[in-house]
Design an enzyme around this catalytic site. Structure first.
Site, mmCIF file in Angstrom:
data_model
loop_
_atom_site.group_PDB
_atom_site.id
_atom_site.type_symbol
_atom_site.label_atom_id
_atom_site.label_comp_id
_atom_site.label_asym_id
_atom_site.label_seq_id
_atom_site.Cartn_x
_atom_site.Cartn_y
_atom_site.Cartn_z
ATOM 1 N N ASP A 22 -35.948 30.331 57.406
ATOM 2 C CA ASP A 22 -35.861 30.078 55.964
ATOM 3 C C ASP A 22 -34.526 29.433 55.618
ATOM 4 O OD1 ASP A 22 -36.645 30.115 53.332
ATOM 5 O OD2 ASP A 22 -36.094 32.200 52.987
ATOM 6 N N ASN A 70 -47.683 26.875 52.379
ATOM 7 C CA ASN A 70 -46.915 25.625 52.445
ATOM 8 C C ASN A 70 -47.765 24.376 52.154
ATOM 9 O OD1 ASN A 70 -44.625 26.634 55.133
ATOM 10 N ND2 ASN A 70 -44.406 26.802 52.920
#
Ligand code: FPP
Length: 251
Positions: A22, A70
């Site tokens: 991340d 995503n």
């Protein structure tokens, strides 16, 4: 700065480490760069992690590269990530062979663009015979989808009379997940300080130790990885048992 831990002195290393990468976007933003530059630098961290995991003799390394969520990102970013995946495979394939590392993919493979599937399949097939070390890339992966798909397969088998519903237990569910032969991760690392699981391996991470690194993923390299391994090595894993009963169920 903390000294780089000596991996040879670790009391124990996990068999399987899972990583939520991340902070690529924030890393790029802080530098006034487009997001894709953060992903590109992040791909270099993946390469560093592969090397470090081999050095530390980790058997399974899983990285969360693209989630089912995503797909909601801008088409340009999705395209850039898919291209980066192909470019990265081209760049690392030889290294996978040199180190005898098997590549596997976990997720909705059929949702990936055909050229990406084709490129992945080539390396998956070419490395399928390597047994000691496995690199798993979670792509179009979502744990809830994985568990729902397992439930559907189990229901279909029950309907067809191949399975008695009364016998369904944890093992039945585990056997119908994407990679049933892979042991559960013992360590989960997440970068950029976030304290969320983000739909990642919800079933398999039930007993995992969590390590949250403050670093953005593009800055997470061997040193930070070894620090995570050192922290893991120092922890006392009991799986809900007391000190006295420890080892009764999970060794
Ligand atoms: C999270 O950062 C990162 C991703 C969604 C993509 C990770 C992909 C790579 C590192 C590409 C290469 C992968 C392989 C396996 C070679 P973010 O974009 O969510 O960052 P932010 O939260 O700061 O916006």
């Amino acid at each position: 700065m903390n000294p780089v831990p000596n991996i040879l002195s670790l009391k124990k290393v996990p068999r399987h480490v899972a990583v939520i990468m991340d902070g690529n976007g924030r890393w790029a933003k802080e530098r006034g760069l487009p997001r894709i530059e953060g992903h590109k630098e992040g791909a270099q961290s993946v390469r560093a992690l592969l090397r470090a995991a081999k050095k530390a003799n980790i058997e399974y390394l899983t990285v969360y590269a693209f989630s089912t969520e995503n797909w909601k990102r801008p088409p340009q970013e999705i395209k850039g990530l898919m291209q980066l995946l192909v470019d990265s495979l081209n760049a690392y394939e030889q290294e996978l062979h040199d180190n005898r590392i098997r590549l596997r993919v976990m997720g909705q493979f059929d949702r990936l663009p055909p050229p990406v599937r084709k490129r992945l399949q080539k390396t998956i097939d070419a490395t399928a015979h390597y047994a000691g070390h496995t690199f798993i890339v979670a792509l179009s992966y979502g744990a809830r989808t994985e568990i729902a798909e397992a439930a559907r397969q189990i229901a279909e088998k029950a309907k067809a009379g191949e399975l008695d519903p009364a016998t369904i237990d944890e093992r039945t569910v585990a056997e119908h997940l994407y990679l049933p032969d892979v042991p559960d991760p013992e360590l989960m690392i997440r970068t950029s300080g976030e304290l969320r699981l983000s739909n990642f391996m919800l079933w398999q991470l039930s007993y995992a130790e969590f390590h949250i690194a403050d670093t953005y993923w593009p800055d997470f390299r061997e040193e930070q990885f070894f620090q995570a391994l050192e922290a893991f090595s120092a922890r006392d894993r009991r799986y809900g048992a007391t000190k006295e009963t420890e080892g009764a169920n999970h060794g």
